[in-house]
Scaffold this motif. Structure first.
Motif, PDB file in Angstrom:
ATOM      1  N   ALA A   1      10.380   3.000   2.132  1.00  0.00           N
ATOM      2  CA  ALA A   1       8.606   2.678   2.049  1.00  0.00           C
ATOM      3  C   ALA A   1       7.661   3.483   2.799  1.00  0.00           C
ATOM      4  N   LEU A   2       7.180   4.261   2.458  1.00  0.00           N
ATOM      5  CA  LEU A   2       5.710   5.353   3.244  1.00  0.00           C
ATOM      6  C   LEU A   2       4.658   4.790   2.510  1.00  0.00           C
TER       7      LEU A   2
ATOM      8  N   CYS B 272       2.541  10.428   7.613  1.00  0.00           N
ATOM      9  CA  CYS B 272       3.019   9.111   6.501  1.00  0.00           C
ATOM     10  C   CYS B 272       3.903   7.872   7.650  1.00  0.00           C
ATOM     11  N   MET B 273       2.831   7.196   7.107  1.00  0.00           N
ATOM     12  CA  MET B 273       3.320   5.719   8.309  1.00  0.00           C
ATOM     13  C   MET B 273       4.875   5.409   7.044  1.00  0.00           C
ATOM     14  N   VAL B 274       5.674   4.574   8.208  1.00  0.00           N
ATOM     15  CA  VAL B 274       6.859   3.972   7.594  1.00  0.00           C
ATOM     16  C   VAL B 274       6.141   2.441   7.381  1.00  0.00           C
ATOM     17  N   ASP B 275       6.730   1.626   5.998  1.00  0.00           N
ATOM     18  CA  ASP B 275       5.848   0.596   5.689  1.00  0.00           C
ATOM     19  C   ASP B 275       6.792   0.110   5.902  1.00  0.00           C
TER      20      ASP B 275
ATOM     21  N   GLU C 110       0.796  -0.706   0.192  1.00  0.00           N
ATOM     22  CA  GLU C 110      -0.252  -0.058   0.383  1.00  0.00           C
ATOM     23  C   GLU C 110       1.123   1.100  -0.028  1.00  0.00           C
ATOM     24  N   SER C 111       2.219   1.968  -0.146  1.00  0.00           N
ATOM     25  CA  SER C 111       2.878   2.394   0.149  1.00  0.00           C
ATOM     26  C   SER C 111       2.461   3.443  -1.480  1.00  0.00           C
ATOM     27  N   THR C 112       2.841   4.389  -1.535  1.00  0.00           N
ATOM     28  CA  THR C 112       2.815   5.509  -1.820  1.00  0.00           C
ATOM     29  C   THR C 112       4.211   6.429  -2.934  1.00  0.00           C
TER      30      THR C 112
END
Length: 104
Positions: free
Chosen positions: A97-98, A82-85, A54-56
């Motif tokens: 990856a965020l 943002c959330m760090v994936d 789901e990273s952007t």
């Protein structure tokens, strides 16, 4: 000069150089030079890597510019939450990856 020394020099003087590949972005309130690689992100997503599904945004930066970053962490990226994936460290270069944390 050893191979590791040459890599460390290239990382600063070539890869994250704003005149070559790097761009300045605001990360956790600090301006740092990063290299955005959303093509690599699409490739990872095509291989069904669940951590980045789901990273952007995917970017590279020097580890010393972002010393504390881990999956699940919330960070500010260009004034967006943002959330760090996923995070990988490769000889002092981080791959981050965020995905944007959009509240409803």
């Amino acid at each position: 000069m050893s191979f590791k020394d040459m890599l460390a020099e290239d990382r600063t003087k070539v890869f994250v150089d704003p005149d070559i590949f790097g761009e300045t972005h605001l990360v956790n309130g600090k301006e740092i030079v990063i290299v955005i690689d959303n093509d690599e992100l699409k490739e990872r997503q095509g291989s069904q890597d669940l951590a980045v599904e789901e990273s952007t945004t995917l970017f590279y930066c020097k580890k010393e510019d972002l010393p504390v970053v881990y999956p699940g962490q919330t960070i500010k990226y260009d004034r967006r939450i943002c959330m760090v994936d996923d995070v990988k460290d490769d000889m002092g270069m981080l791959t981050v990856a965020l995905h944007e944390n959009i509240g409803r």
